[in-house]
Design an enzyme around this catalytic site. Sequence first.
Site, PDB file in Angstrom:
ATOM      1  N   LYS A 159      -3.991 -93.694 -40.157  1.00 26.56           N
ATOM      2  CA  LYS A 159      -3.517 -94.602 -41.207  1.00 26.56           C
ATOM      3  C   LYS A 159      -2.841 -95.820 -40.574  1.00 26.56           C
ATOM      4  O   LYS A 159      -3.120 -96.953 -40.942  1.00 26.56           O
ATOM      5  CB  LYS A 159      -2.554 -93.855 -42.131  1.00 26.56           C
TER       6      LYS A 159
ATOM      7  N   GLU B  93      -1.335 -90.384 -29.770  1.00 31.29           N
ATOM      8  CA  GLU B  93      -2.352 -89.360 -29.508  1.00 31.29           C
ATOM      9  C   GLU B  93      -3.746 -89.871 -29.846  1.00 31.29           C
ATOM     10  O   GLU B  93      -4.704 -89.720 -29.076  1.00 31.29           O
ATOM     11  CB  GLU B  93      -2.080 -88.100 -30.356  1.00 31.29           C
TER      12      GLU B  93
ATOM     13  N   GLY C 168      -0.012 -90.135 -45.463  1.00 33.59           N
ATOM     14  CA  GLY C 168      -0.924 -89.521 -44.492  1.00 33.59           C
ATOM     15  C   GLY C 168      -1.262 -88.074 -44.837  1.00 33.59           C
ATOM     16  O   GLY C 168      -2.420 -87.668 -44.838  1.00 33.59           O
ATOM     17  N   ARG C 169      -0.228 -87.276 -45.157  1.00 30.01           N
ATOM     18  CA  ARG C 169      -0.470 -85.855 -45.423  1.00 30.01           C
ATOM     19  C   ARG C 169      -1.059 -85.606 -46.806  1.00 30.01           C
ATOM     20  O   ARG C 169      -1.304 -84.463 -47.188  1.00 30.01           O
ATOM     21  CB  ARG C 169       0.822 -85.058 -45.210  1.00 30.01           C
TER      22      ARG C 169
ATOM     23  N   GLU D 100       7.154 -81.754 -43.663  1.00 28.85           N
ATOM     24  CA  GLU D 100       7.311 -83.195 -43.431  1.00 28.85           C
ATOM     25  C   GLU D 100       7.743 -83.882 -44.739  1.00 28.85           C
ATOM     26  O   GLU D 100       8.461 -84.871 -44.719  1.00 28.85           O
ATOM     27  CB  GLU D 100       6.011 -83.823 -42.892  1.00 28.85           C
TER      28      GLU D 100
ATOM     29  N   HIS E 122      -1.156 -56.476 -39.121  1.00 31.16           N
ATOM     30  CA  HIS E 122      -1.045 -55.780 -37.833  1.00 31.16           C
ATOM     31  C   HIS E 122      -0.141 -56.549 -36.883  1.00 31.16           C
ATOM     32  O   HIS E 122      -0.205 -56.372 -35.664  1.00 31.16           O
ATOM     33  CB  HIS E 122      -2.442 -55.578 -37.245  1.00 31.16           C
TER      34      HIS E 122
ATOM     35  N   LYS F 289       9.277 -89.789 -31.276  1.00 33.28           N
ATOM     36  CA  LYS F 289       8.166 -90.655 -30.827  1.00 33.28           C
ATOM     37  C   LYS F 289       8.699 -91.745 -29.908  1.00 33.28           C
ATOM     38  O   LYS F 289       8.134 -92.029 -28.848  1.00 33.28           O
ATOM     39  CB  LYS F 289       7.509 -91.339 -32.034  1.00 33.28           C
TER      40      LYS F 289
HETATM   41  O1  F6P Z   1       3.874 -87.484 -37.140  1.00 34.92           O
HETATM   42  C1  F6P Z   1       4.116 -88.402 -38.111  1.00 34.92           C
HETATM   43  C2  F6P Z   1       2.917 -89.011 -38.718  1.00 34.92           C
HETATM   44  O2  F6P Z   1       3.302 -90.295 -39.037  1.00 34.92           O
HETATM   45  C3  F6P Z   1       2.404 -88.237 -39.930  1.00 34.92           C
HETATM   46  O3  F6P Z   1       3.147 -88.507 -41.062  1.00 34.92           O
HETATM   47  C4  F6P Z   1       1.002 -88.703 -39.992  1.00 34.92           C
HETATM   48  O4  F6P Z   1       0.209 -87.899 -40.806  1.00 34.92           O
HETATM   49  C5  F6P Z   1       0.628 -88.640 -38.530  1.00 34.92           C
HETATM   50  O5  F6P Z   1       1.784 -89.093 -37.850  1.00 34.92           O
HETATM   51  C6  F6P Z   1      -0.562 -89.464 -38.131  1.00 34.92           C
HETATM   52  O6  F6P Z   1      -0.385 -90.786 -38.483  1.00 34.92           O
HETATM   53  P1  F6P Z   1      -1.570 -91.823 -38.479  1.00 34.92           P
HETATM   54  O7  F6P Z   1      -2.581 -91.387 -39.467  1.00 34.92           O
HETATM   55  O8  F6P Z   1      -0.944 -93.130 -38.831  1.00 34.92           O
HETATM   56  O9  F6P Z   1      -2.158 -91.842 -37.088  1.00 34.92           O
END
Ligand code: F6P
Length: 547
Positions: A204, A210, A265-266, A351, A382, A510
Amino acid sequence: MKAPNLSEKYSNWKELENLAAKWQDQTMAQAFEADNNRAARFSVSAAGLCLDYSKNLLDEESLKALLQAAEEADLKGAIKKLLRGEHVNNTEDRPALHTALRFSGAPKSAEQQAVQATLDKMSDLIARVHSGEWKGFKGEKITDVVNIGIGGSDLGPRMVTKALTPYHTGHVQVHFVANIDGAEIHDLTKVLNPATTLFLVASKSFSTLETLENSLTARRWMLDNGCSQQDLAKHFVAISSKVDKAVEFGIAADNVYPLWDWVGGRYSLWSAIGMPIAFAIGMDNFNKLRHGAAAMDEHFAEASLEKNIPALMGLLMFWYSSVLGTDTQAILPYAYHLQLLPAYLQQLEMESNGKSVTKEGAKVDYQTGSIVWGTEGTNGQHSFHQLLHQGKVLVPIDFIATLKAHHPYDHQHKFLFSNCVAQSQALMTGRDQATTESELRSQGLNEEDIAFLAPHKVHPGNRPSNTLLMEKLNPESLGALIAAYEHKVYTLGVLWNINSYDQWGVELGKLLGTHVANAIETTDVPSEWDSSTQTLIRKFTEANKNI
Ligand code: F6P
């Protein structure tokens, strides 16, 4: 600034506490004995989902008191505000309009028109890839699609893609890469063919470490394996609300699918972020998933609170967490394909509601979001169910079960379902001392052994659970299930007066992550940092000095 505590906020708080205390002396088993109709009284069905909440520490009186609290929090008004796009995300001054992503029929609002245009474009891409019209740099058909994203740009699509395995069309294999740990993408690229792989860069913000690093690695892998700079457009598509950033990163403008600020995002799997799902199950089934969610949205909007699945799920969690003092909740789907649901709900619930201040910024002194955990049944039986049955912590549980399976092994499905029901039954009824002793006696044990063993074999019971039941795990029922959890989270946010749609708590880690990476890069570790952090960095630098 300190927020009013819940006893100040809710006029009937004392009553709620007294009603909760009643369950120290009474049992759910007694409640079932006293009322033949208890299961029907405490069950609701909507949008293909049945919530049986009869195995809870709840009666008519406590439900009424909870509904009064919901009224005092103006939950009904808050639902309207959410659905009509008011700025419920007040710290970012935006709406949370994920419900606008899953309409059926002709688009009405400006948001829906933008969504439809994106879905149409996505549908076209998927058809071209599935048919083989879209070709890779060697002129071959795409066989593998890799979603690069994390958090909301990974967990939802990954969970749904797994959950709907029986609906996979088989046109392409869909994979996911999220972790900054290069091991994940390395393992994957080892088995993929660059000439037939399409990467979806899902972010987003288009600024997530990452995702950017994994995408750079993927790009290098393509270039190192014969793809020209020019042909990269055949292998990279992006989904982002920052279209400019995606283009600047090197994704062809025509390959960028938009997302909007008004989607968290979520909460975004219904948008183009759900592209990996659509690649796996096809656009028709992706639309069915959206429509299943829309049916739950309608139910959330229309049903009275006492017959409202998400509102009841939220009120029950409020009851346990805020009144009875629980810290965690277990999600136990008795469906192998729902194995990623607990991980998905961890982000959705924790979150969203892991907050310490009210919407106005006042400190709260009450518990907010609880810890979500779980695994698919029967594996958990289990493993950690021992603690659920005999441990000292109270854990409200959601069992999720399907009446029908997709596979032909009916007898196994019967055992799966039986185990699910039996677990909720055993947790509720327990087994008291007298019954335990007489069972041991009937097994021929002597009185001394009985006296020793019985306390170990007693099950206290009175442990609460919901059962969420669906006919079959299909796109519609899954859509409705996810939407029910989304709205449960909002219900809790309203009851606690917190903003469920921001996530400032992820920022500091972060930021410090980039500072630590810089310190490693430059070998300049600030001396004012704590000695633990300094030592850990030095150990890393030392271990990697010759690389
Ligand atoms: O870890 C925080 C966060 O901002 C989440 O809220 C989000 O879903 C995720 O990182 C990934 O964000 P993006 O879609 O902007 O890469």
